[in-house]
Design a protein around this motif. Sequence first.
Motif, PDB file in Angstrom:
ATOM      1  N   ALA A 167      23.851  53.350 -48.885  1.00  9.84           N
ATOM      2  CA  ALA A 167      22.411  53.101 -48.869  1.00  9.84           C
ATOM      3  C   ALA A 167      21.723  54.354 -48.320  1.00  9.84           C
ATOM      4  O   ALA A 167      22.310  55.070 -47.496  1.00  9.84           O
ATOM      5  N   PRO A 168      20.511  54.642 -48.759  1.00 10.08           N
ATOM      6  CA  PRO A 168      19.824  55.859 -48.295  1.00 10.08           C
ATOM      7  C   PRO A 168      19.756  55.977 -46.771  1.00 10.08           C
ATOM      8  O   PRO A 168      19.947  57.071 -46.230  1.00 10.08           O
ATOM      9  N   ALA A 169      19.510  54.872 -46.071  1.00 11.35           N
ATOM     10  CA  ALA A 169      19.418  54.937 -44.604  1.00 11.35           C
ATOM     11  C   ALA A 169      20.761  55.317 -43.991  1.00 11.35           C
ATOM     12  O   ALA A 169      20.822  56.107 -43.043  1.00 11.35           O
ATOM     13  N   ALA A 199      27.253  44.712 -40.992  1.00  9.77           N
ATOM     14  CA  ALA A 199      27.106  43.375 -41.587  1.00  9.77           C
ATOM     15  C   ALA A 199      25.624  43.031 -41.766  1.00  9.77           C
ATOM     16  O   ALA A 199      25.229  42.474 -42.796  1.00  9.77           O
ATOM     17  N   ARG A 200      24.804  43.361 -40.772  1.00  7.68           N
ATOM     18  CA  ARG A 200      23.356  43.091 -40.861  1.00  7.68           C
ATOM     19  C   ARG A 200      22.727  43.849 -42.023  1.00  7.68           C
ATOM     20  O   ARG A 200      21.855  43.337 -42.722  1.00  7.68           O
ATOM     21  N   GLU A 201      23.148  45.098 -42.205  1.00  6.46           N
ATOM     22  CA  GLU A 201      22.546  45.965 -43.227  1.00  6.46           C
ATOM     23  C   GLU A 201      23.230  45.862 -44.586  1.00  6.46           C
ATOM     24  O   GLU A 201      22.728  46.410 -45.563  1.00  6.46           O
ATOM     25  N   GLY A 202      24.388  45.221 -44.648  1.00  8.04           N
ATOM     26  CA  GLY A 202      25.139  45.160 -45.900  1.00  8.04           C
ATOM     27  C   GLY A 202      25.850  46.466 -46.223  1.00  8.04           C
ATOM     28  O   GLY A 202      26.015  46.805 -47.390  1.00  8.04           O
ATOM     29  N   TRP A 203      26.295  47.201 -45.188  1.00 12.24           N
ATOM     30  CA  TRP A 203      26.944  48.494 -45.362  1.00 12.24           C
ATOM     31  C   TRP A 203      28.456  48.310 -45.289  1.00 12.24           C
ATOM     32  O   TRP A 203      29.047  48.195 -44.215  1.00 12.24           O
TER      33      TRP A 203
END
Length: 192
Positions: free
Chosen positions: A37-39, A135-139
């Motif tokens: 993800a970009p972040a 887990a929160r970010e889906g990474w």
Amino acid sequence: MNEQDTHPTGHRTGAYTGEGIWSYCPFREQARELSLAPALAAQLQRAEDFCRDRLPDLFEHTGLSAPGGTWQVFPDRQLFKLTTASGRSWYARYALLASWRAESHSWLWSWAFPPAWNTPAELLSVAHRMRLAGAREGWDLLTEPSLLANEDEAWRLGALAAQSAGMPLVYCAGVGGGMTHVYAIDTPSWMS
């Protein structure tokens, strides 16, 4: 299956090429390149910049890069000790982030260490926090227990975890059998 095959998610599957960070499932003997993800990609870039621009000076200042020194860990107290060749010593709190093998490029987050390794839970706290954030970010990069990463990527992953914990040092040290442990080390306190 060849390297050009893709899953519906867009992740490339196939043979690890020694570049990028891949997820590896040893049970299915499958690897897939992880998309970032970009972040997360921005955080990894900051970690790379830190490794390139700041870490060498920190290693020199703390004596981690000087030949002839010795280091020790005291897992029950979460303390890392370095004694330089000149006899100066410092202590700092540390966390164990991962185990990495250069030969296979395999990275294992410390939260996934086998129970038989008897790793104190306190040493795994930083890696556990990384897993929760992932887990929160889906990474997947932070939630997949086993990754494939070259040496540069291993340093970036270590720096990412150390920076997220507010620890200024990341250190990779051989611990035998071709295994390298990756540590996040807090601000050193010089004792002598």
